[in-house]
Design an enzyme around this catalytic site. Structure first.
Site, PDB file in Angstrom:
ATOM      1  N   HIS A  22      -2.340 -62.552   1.315  1.00 15.94           N
ATOM      2  CA  HIS A  22      -3.040 -63.448   2.238  1.00 15.94           C
ATOM      3  C   HIS A  22      -3.477 -62.640   3.448  1.00 15.94           C
ATOM      4  O   HIS A  22      -3.301 -61.418   3.482  1.00 15.94           O
ATOM      5  CB  HIS A  22      -2.167 -64.647   2.606  1.00 15.94           C
ATOM      6  N   CYS A 130      20.117 -63.872   2.516  1.00 19.61           N
ATOM      7  CA  CYS A 130      18.834 -64.591   2.456  1.00 19.61           C
ATOM      8  C   CYS A 130      17.972 -63.901   1.410  1.00 19.61           C
ATOM      9  O   CYS A 130      17.613 -62.727   1.570  1.00 19.61           O
ATOM     10  CB  CYS A 130      18.127 -64.574   3.811  1.00 19.61           C
ATOM     11  N   CYS A 133      14.467 -62.674   2.662  1.00 19.81           N
ATOM     12  CA  CYS A 133      14.473 -61.393   3.395  1.00 19.81           C
ATOM     13  C   CYS A 133      15.103 -60.282   2.562  1.00 19.81           C
ATOM     14  O   CYS A 133      15.018 -59.119   2.927  1.00 19.81           O
ATOM     15  CB  CYS A 133      15.262 -61.493   4.689  1.00 19.81           C
ATOM     16  N   HIS A 151      12.509 -67.592   7.113  1.00 18.20           N
ATOM     17  CA  HIS A 151      12.198 -68.360   5.899  1.00 18.20           C
ATOM     18  C   HIS A 151      12.587 -69.824   5.972  1.00 18.20           C
ATOM     19  O   HIS A 151      12.261 -70.595   5.072  1.00 18.20           O
ATOM     20  CB  HIS A 151      12.840 -67.691   4.674  1.00 18.20           C
TER      21      HIS A 151
HETATM   22  N1  MSP Z   1       8.653 -55.519   0.759  1.00 15.38           N
HETATM   23  C1  MSP Z   1       8.972 -55.602   2.128  1.00 15.38           C
HETATM   24  C2  MSP Z   1       8.513 -54.365   2.867  1.00 15.38           C
HETATM   25  C3  MSP Z   1       9.060 -53.077   2.369  1.00 15.38           C
HETATM   26  S1  MSP Z   1       8.381 -51.732   3.213  1.00 15.38           S
HETATM   27  C4  MSP Z   1       9.303 -50.440   2.761  1.00 15.38           C
HETATM   28  C5  MSP Z   1       8.268 -56.807   2.733  1.00 15.38           C
HETATM   29  N2  MSP Z   1       7.233 -57.278   2.069  1.00 15.38           N
HETATM   30  S2  MSP Z   1       6.306 -58.497   2.535  1.00 15.38           S
HETATM   31  O1  MSP Z   1       5.421 -58.763   1.437  1.00 15.38           O
HETATM   32  O2  MSP Z   1       7.096 -59.583   3.002  1.00 15.38           O
HETATM   33  O3  MSP Z   1       5.401 -57.936   3.640  1.00 15.38           O
HETATM   34  C6  MSP Z   1       5.788 -57.919   4.966  1.00 15.38           C
HETATM   35  C7  MSP Z   1       4.671 -57.319   5.779  1.00 15.38           C
HETATM   36  O4  MSP Z   1       3.432 -58.005   5.488  1.00 15.38           O
HETATM   37  C8  MSP Z   1       4.869 -57.516   7.263  1.00 15.38           C
HETATM   38  O5  MSP Z   1       5.686 -56.520   7.829  1.00 15.38           O
HETATM   39  C9  MSP Z   1       3.437 -57.418   7.729  1.00 15.38           C
HETATM   40  O6  MSP Z   1       3.034 -56.077   7.718  1.00 15.38           O
HETATM   41  C10 MSP Z   1       2.681 -58.165   6.669  1.00 15.38           C
HETATM   42  N3  MSP Z   1       2.614 -59.604   6.925  1.00 15.38           N
HETATM   43  C11 MSP Z   1       2.978 -60.604   6.074  1.00 15.38           C
HETATM   44  N4  MSP Z   1       2.719 -61.800   6.657  1.00 15.38           N
HETATM   45  C12 MSP Z   1       2.200 -61.600   7.884  1.00 15.38           C
HETATM   46  C13 MSP Z   1       1.744 -62.443   8.897  1.00 15.38           C
HETATM   47  N5  MSP Z   1       1.756 -63.744   8.791  1.00 15.38           N
HETATM   48  N6  MSP Z   1       1.263 -61.856  10.023  1.00 15.38           N
HETATM   49  C14 MSP Z   1       1.207 -60.499  10.185  1.00 15.38           C
HETATM   50  N7  MSP Z   1       1.648 -59.688   9.231  1.00 15.38           N
HETATM   51  C15 MSP Z   1       2.140 -60.187   8.086  1.00 15.38           C
HETATM   52  O7  MSP Z   1       8.687 -57.243   3.797  1.00 15.38           O
END
Ligand code: MSP
Length: 519
Positions: A22, A130, A133, A151
């Site tokens: 997204h 969780c 997370c 979450h």
């Molecule tokens: N898989 C782990 C990251 C591992 S890195 C070694 C993870 N994945 S995630 O799919 O949840 O992605 C998190 C990242 O996606 C956030 O840190 C950010 O960079 C981006 N974002 C996801 N949703 C977001 C928003 N709503 N707003 C801004 N960034 C967002 O955590």
């Protein structure tokens, strides 16, 4: 002699494949892409890594819900991320998937080294986990109802015998690397208030953490005990090393490691500022130079995510604004570092103000003028340097000051002020009057506008790689804009250079940014 290029290694988080891409994910990736493109234009040898995080319980559960095997889910969903990055014209160097063989080798090697260095031990553990997370929380880290802040779900009690990492051993070393800016391996954390949060937490002490899972089969087995798999977060963080050749491609690793910037949102900063560096210290790899966290895109006050059902899809965005405009809007709609509640109205307003009314209008005014008075043939005159020099100075200073700090909303303001300056100069010059009184002066004015827009187009390249090229062609400028921009940024001689050459032809174009009337 060819100048030696300096390396620049930038990463995004690897995204979980239980969620569809997204604009939250797109935000980080587009920002990284803009910075990577800017660095390339400034002659850096850029390695830009992104990818997908495919192990762990969350993936197993999602696959089960969809009646797929974990592998099928990962193949499908990682493709969705690849397609999204293609849609946004993301220029990554490599896309890593944690289920690849090369990554398993890297994870095994790191876990074995930690084990051999006496940093892993076995312990029974009980805690609140969780799944969203993929981590344990202490009761104090949850809200008053015991729910996870990110979450809005209740972590469940889990207990098992795991292999632990002696994280506590690294507390002082980490504090030292984060706080002593004279240290040769100083690790910069941005923004400042997040850095202070990390320091504050570290000062309270560090507990050892579980690095393996007994119950989770979907992961890389521990090399020294195949009945357990590596904890998904450890597996994930190692991707940054795998991506640049760890452990086998020593040449590549030496060339690019460590990362110059790890980019992410604040939710996963702790893992990057504490767990990753501790692992690296444990195996003797240099620490990242900079860790930069941004805020969340929120809709109705909540972080955008599929489980909360409040997402804007990349396709919807591109259908409405086009690819380049979407890149620009997403990257600049909120100040980097803080949260931003966004809405379609706000995006459309910014689109109309910055792109349809300011930039788009400028291009169409100049083309119309050139068509009407010069039949699209660029006047063969000397141009007035003042406007071009002004534009060049504003842009150069603004980009240098803000790009390295990722202040893209400020960079956008500077771009807009340069565009406004040319629009204002047109008002001052009143070409429609000059057409009747002084055609030679008009030729000089029009030629000056062209040169100014050429410079703006070069600075727009990282944000709008396709449209800048289009503007370049419309303005009748010759040569490859990327190559010319590289040279221009390197020696910065504006005043002798005419990018749109007198005598060449300009092109008519469709409206670059059609105004959107419905907010
Ligand atoms: N898989 C782990 C990251 C591992 S890195 C070694 C993870 N994945 S995630 O799919 O949840 O992605 C998190 C990242 O996606 C956030 O840190 C950010 O960079 C981006 N974002 C996801 N949703 C977001 C928003 N709503 N707003 C801004 N960034 C967002 O955590």
């Amino acid at each position: 002699m060819k100048e030696k290029q300096i390396k620049f290694y930038i990463t995004t988080p690897i995204y979980y494949v239980n969620d569809i891409p997204h604009i939250g994910h797109s935000y980080t990736t587009i920002v990284a892409d803009i910075v990577a493109r800017w660095k390339r234009l400034n002659n850096y040898d850029v390695f830009f890594l992104t990818g997908t995080d495919e192990h762990g319980i969350k993936i197993v559960d999602t696959a089960k819900d969809k009646a797929l095997t974990p592998k099928e889910l990962c193949d499908r969903m990682s493709l969705k991320f690849i397609e999204t990055w293609k849609l946004f014209n993301i220029s990554y160097t490599d896309f890593i998937r944690t289920t690849e063989y090369r990554h398993a080798i890297a994870v095994e090697k790191i876990m074995q080294s930690l084990f051999d260095n006496g940093l892993i031990f076995k312990k029974k553990y009980e805690g609140l986990y969780c799944i969203g997370c993929e981590r344990f929380y202490a009761q104090k880290d949850l809200d008053e109802n015991g729910y996870c802040y990110f979450h809005k779900t209740k972590p469940l009690l889990q207990s098992e015998e795991n292999y632990f990492f002696k994280l506590s051993y690294f507390r002082n070393k980490l504090l030292n690397r984060i706080t002593d800016s004279t240290h040769k391996e100083y690790m910069e954390i941005q923004p400042e208030e997040r850095r202070n949060e990390i320091i504050g937490k570290l000062e309270l002490g560090l507990e050892d953490v579980s690095f393996s899972r007994m119950a989770v089969k979907w992961g890389v087995p521990l090399p020294f005990d195949k009945t357990q798999t590596v904890y998904v977060w450890v597996d994930a963080l190692i991707n940054y090393a795998t991506g640049v050749g760890y452990p086998e491609n020593k040449y590549k690793l030496q060339k690019y490691w460590p990362a110059d910037i790890h980019l992410m949102a604040k939710d996963i900063l702790w893992f990057h500022c504490v767990i990753l560096p501790a692992i690296l210290l444990g195996v003797g790899l240099p620490l990242p130079k900079k860790i930069y966290s941004h805020g969340f895109f929120t809709l109705n006050g909540y972080k955008m995510s599929k489980s909360l059902g409040n997402i804007i899809s990349p396709k919807e965005l591109v259908d409405k604004y086009g690819v380049d405009a979407s890149r620009y809007l997403i990257a600049t709609v909120m100040p980097f570092g803080s949260d931003g509640n966004i809405s379609w109205q706000e995006l459309t307003l910014k689109y109309n103000t910055d792109l349809a009314n300011n930039l788009g209008n400028l291009i169409s005014r100049i083309t119309k003028m050139a068509e009407k008075y010069f039949n699209l043939c660029i006047p063969n005159v000397d141009f007035d340097l003042k406007l071009t020099k002004n534009i060049a100075t504003i842009l150069k200073e603004g980009f240098i000051k803000n790009m390295d700090n990722m202040q893209l909303h400020k960079v956008a303001e500077i771009l807009q002020s340069a565009i406004t300056l040319v629009n204002r100069q047109i008002e001052i010059d009143t070409p429609w009057k000059l057409a009747k009184t002084d055609i030679d002066k008009l030729a000089i004015c029009v030629y000056s506008y062209l040169q100014a827009v050429d410079i703006i187009a070069m600075y727009l390249l990282p944000f709008m790689p396709t449209i800048s090229n289009k503007i370049w062609l419309i303005m009748g400028a010759s040569g490859d804009i990327n190559e010319i921009a590289k040279k221009y940024f390197a020696d910065n001689i504006i005043h002798k250079r005419g990018f749109s050459k007198g005598g060449s032809r300009m092109q008519l174009s469709e409206i670059l940014f059609p105004r959107i009337n419905k907010l």
